[in-house]
Design a protein around this motif. Structure first.
Motif, mmCIF file in Angstrom:
data_model
loop_
_atom_site.group_PDB
_atom_site.id
_atom_site.type_symbol
_atom_site.label_atom_id
_atom_site.label_comp_id
_atom_site.label_asym_id
_atom_site.label_seq_id
_atom_site.Cartn_x
_atom_site.Cartn_y
_atom_site.Cartn_z
ATOM 1 N N UNK A 163 -2.940 4.626 -27.932
ATOM 2 C CA UNK A 163 -1.922 5.553 -28.391
ATOM 3 C C UNK A 163 -2.373 6.994 -28.215
ATOM 4 N N UNK A 164 -3.714 7.221 -28.383
ATOM 5 C CA UNK A 164 -4.247 8.564 -28.223
ATOM 6 C C UNK A 164 -4.336 8.976 -26.772
ATOM 7 N N UNK A 165 -4.421 7.995 -25.847
ATOM 8 C CA UNK A 165 -4.549 8.262 -24.411
ATOM 9 C C UNK A 165 -3.410 7.586 -23.665
ATOM 10 N N UNK A 166 -2.168 8.025 -23.881
ATOM 11 C CA UNK A 166 -1.033 7.342 -23.260
ATOM 12 C C UNK A 166 -1.019 7.450 -21.737
ATOM 13 N N UNK A 167 -1.717 8.438 -21.161
ATOM 14 C CA UNK A 167 -1.663 8.627 -19.720
ATOM 15 C C UNK A 167 -2.981 8.253 -19.038
ATOM 16 N N UNK A 168 -3.940 7.732 -19.781
ATOM 17 C CA UNK A 168 -5.204 7.303 -19.195
ATOM 18 C C UNK A 168 -5.077 5.844 -18.796
ATOM 19 N N UNK A 169 -5.181 5.548 -17.489
ATOM 20 C CA UNK A 169 -5.060 4.179 -16.992
ATOM 21 C C UNK A 169 -6.266 3.881 -16.116
ATOM 22 N N UNK A 170 -6.938 2.777 -16.358
ATOM 23 C CA UNK A 170 -8.068 2.359 -15.550
ATOM 24 C C UNK A 170 -7.608 1.230 -14.649
ATOM 25 N N UNK A 171 -7.749 1.409 -13.342
ATOM 26 C CA UNK A 171 -7.329 0.391 -12.387
ATOM 27 C C UNK A 171 -8.520 -0.074 -11.563
ATOM 28 N N UNK A 172 -8.630 -1.375 -11.354
ATOM 29 C CA UNK A 172 -9.685 -1.935 -10.510
ATOM 30 C C UNK A 172 -9.089 -2.299 -9.171
ATOM 31 N N UNK A 173 -9.828 -2.000 -8.093
ATOM 32 C CA UNK A 173 -9.343 -2.329 -6.757
ATOM 33 C C UNK A 173 -10.430 -3.043 -5.979
ATOM 34 N N UNK A 174 -10.031 -3.913 -5.060
ATOM 35 C CA UNK A 174 -10.967 -4.621 -4.198
ATOM 36 C C UNK A 174 -10.587 -4.354 -2.755
ATOM 37 N N UNK A 175 -11.603 -4.305 -1.872
ATOM 38 C CA UNK A 175 -11.389 -4.085 -0.458
ATOM 39 C C UNK A 175 -11.680 -5.374 0.287
ATOM 40 N N UNK A 176 -10.729 -5.891 1.003
ATOM 41 C CA UNK A 176 -10.891 -7.133 1.755
ATOM 42 C C UNK A 176 -10.956 -6.822 3.239
ATOM 43 N N UNK A 177 -11.911 -7.479 3.940
ATOM 44 C CA UNK A 177 -12.013 -7.305 5.388
ATOM 45 C C UNK A 177 -10.829 -7.989 6.061
ATOM 46 N N UNK A 178 -10.233 -7.286 7.013
ATOM 47 C CA UNK A 178 -9.100 -7.855 7.725
ATOM 48 C C UNK A 178 -9.563 -8.987 8.625
ATOM 49 N N UNK A 179 -8.825 -10.067 8.614
ATOM 50 C CA UNK A 179 -9.156 -11.215 9.450
ATOM 51 C C UNK A 179 -8.012 -11.452 10.422
ATOM 52 N N UNK A 180 -8.347 -11.503 11.689
ATOM 53 C CA UNK A 180 -7.349 -11.692 12.726
ATOM 54 C C UNK A 180 -7.372 -13.140 13.201
ATOM 55 N N UNK A 181 -6.206 -13.673 13.426
ATOM 56 C CA UNK A 181 -6.089 -15.077 13.829
ATOM 57 C C UNK A 181 -6.008 -15.247 15.331
ATOM 58 N N UNK A 182 -5.786 -14.154 16.067
ATOM 59 C CA UNK A 182 -5.711 -14.258 17.519
ATOM 60 C C UNK A 182 -6.027 -12.908 18.162
ATOM 61 N N UNK A 183 -6.503 -12.976 19.412
ATOM 62 C CA UNK A 183 -6.736 -11.788 20.222
ATOM 63 C C UNK A 183 -6.079 -12.027 21.569
ATOM 64 N N UNK A 184 -5.194 -11.150 21.969
ATOM 65 C CA UNK A 184 -4.527 -11.279 23.261
ATOM 66 C C UNK A 184 -4.968 -10.146 24.169
ATOM 67 N N UNK A 185 -5.739 -10.465 25.223
ATOM 68 C CA UNK A 185 -6.143 -9.421 26.169
ATOM 69 C C UNK A 185 -4.923 -8.862 26.908
ATOM 70 N N UNK A 186 -4.990 -7.608 27.276
ATOM 71 C CA UNK A 186 -3.889 -6.973 28.002
ATOM 72 C C UNK A 186 -4.299 -6.676 29.446
ATOM 73 N N UNK A 187 -3.294 -6.573 30.302
ATOM 74 C CA UNK A 187 -3.549 -6.224 31.694
ATOM 75 C C UNK A 187 -4.421 -7.242 32.398
ATOM 76 N N UNK A 188 -5.455 -6.748 33.074
ATOM 77 C CA UNK A 188 -6.341 -7.635 33.837
ATOM 78 C C UNK A 188 -7.607 -7.981 33.061
ATOM 79 N N UNK A 189 -7.487 -8.003 31.728
ATOM 80 C CA UNK A 189 -8.651 -8.320 30.896
ATOM 81 C C UNK A 189 -8.663 -9.788 30.484
ATOM 82 N N UNK A 190 -9.886 -10.252 30.184
ATOM 83 C CA UNK A 190 -10.115 -11.659 29.855
ATOM 84 C C UNK A 190 -10.972 -11.726 28.599
ATOM 85 N N UNK A 191 -10.661 -12.676 27.713
ATOM 86 C CA UNK A 191 -11.461 -12.909 26.514
ATOM 87 C C UNK A 191 -12.340 -14.127 26.748
#
Length: 255
Positions: free
Chosen positions: A43-71
């Motif tokens: 009640x004394x701190x109506x505008x004080x908010x503590x938020x926790x955040x996590x960072x997740x590594x992006x995971x890709x399910x596919x890679x499509x080479x472009x042009x004359x490139x090969x994976x």
């Protein structure tokens, strides 16, 4: 750096407006004894908010080479020498082979469309130190241009290599072990051979109209080629082989 101190007398309802936008983590309390715990309520701190955040590594399910490139999925480097000795990472040979897992749509040459010279699933050999290495699906992969692929090798025998584009596979002539005066040469003094027999040739390079231009040498030719060109291979049959571009061949020799 100055440290902000809060005391109970400094915190009141009329002063809370001045704290709008502050996060609790940005405020330091060097001495908790200065604060009355019964005053630290939501009640004394109506505008004080503590938020926790996590960072997740992006995971890709596919890679499509472009042009004359090969994976390509890179072959694992051997962790043991031929004598069974475990090799440290720094001593392991950089892999030069792998399996094609995806290909681009090809490239345009003039008004023609040139398709990739390899298909998915092919086992290929490529030039050293080229392409972009990426970790994908738990394995190391390489994205490289079609022209950087030396050839297709479906067996463990280098002589079975099928060169691509304007590449040539040559069996290197044995180095001379004696001088003109009959003295034996050590490995350190032997000249690198620049003569060999053509074992296989690629279909040729692409001209400005998108057509393949046949190479000027054929299997069986004895050729003279530029020193220090191409990629060297030590084969199981005891011979040395080299792959290089047709432009690195200086002359065809005959007796």
């Amino acid at each position: 750096m100055a440290t902000s101190q809060l005391t109970a007398s400094m915190i009141s309802s009329r002063n809370l407006a001045s704290f709008e936008g502050f996060r609790l983590s940005s405020l330091q309390f060097p001495s908790i004894s200065h604060l009355r715990m019964d005053t630290l309520t939501q009640k004394s701190f109506p505008r004080f908010v503590v938020k926790a955040s996590t960072v997740s590594a992006l995971k890709y399910t596919s890679i499509k080479p472009l042009g004359d490139r090969v994976l390509v999925k890179i072959n694992e480097a051997d962790e043991k020498s031929e004598g069974g000795i475990i090799l440290p990472t720094t001593a392991q040979t950089k892999p030069q082979g792998g399996e094609v897992v995806a290909v681009g749509e090809g490239k345009s040459v003039g008004k023609s469309k040139v398709e990739i010279s390899v298909k998915t699933g092919a086992r290929v050999v490529y030039s050293k130190y080229i392409g972009t290495e990426v970790d994908f699906n738990g394995s190391k992969h390489l994205i490289l241009k079609d022209d950087d692929i030396i050839g297709i090798l479906e067996t463990d025998e280098v002589k079975d290599l099928k060169p691509l584009n304007d590449r040539i596979l040559i069996q290197v002539a044995q180095a001379e072990e004696k001088t003109a005066g009959g003295l034996f040469l050590t490995d350190a003094t032997k000249d690198k051979p620049s003569i060999g027999t053509v074992i296989a040739v690629g279909p040729g390079s692409v001209d400005e109209k998108g057509n393949k231009r046949p190479l000027s040498v054929t299997p069986g030719n004895t050729v003279l080629y530029s020193k220090y060109a191409g990629n060297d291979f030590k084969a199981k049959d005891g011979f040395d082989y080299i792959t290089l571009r047709a432009s690195d061949v200086i002359a065809v020799l005959s007796q």
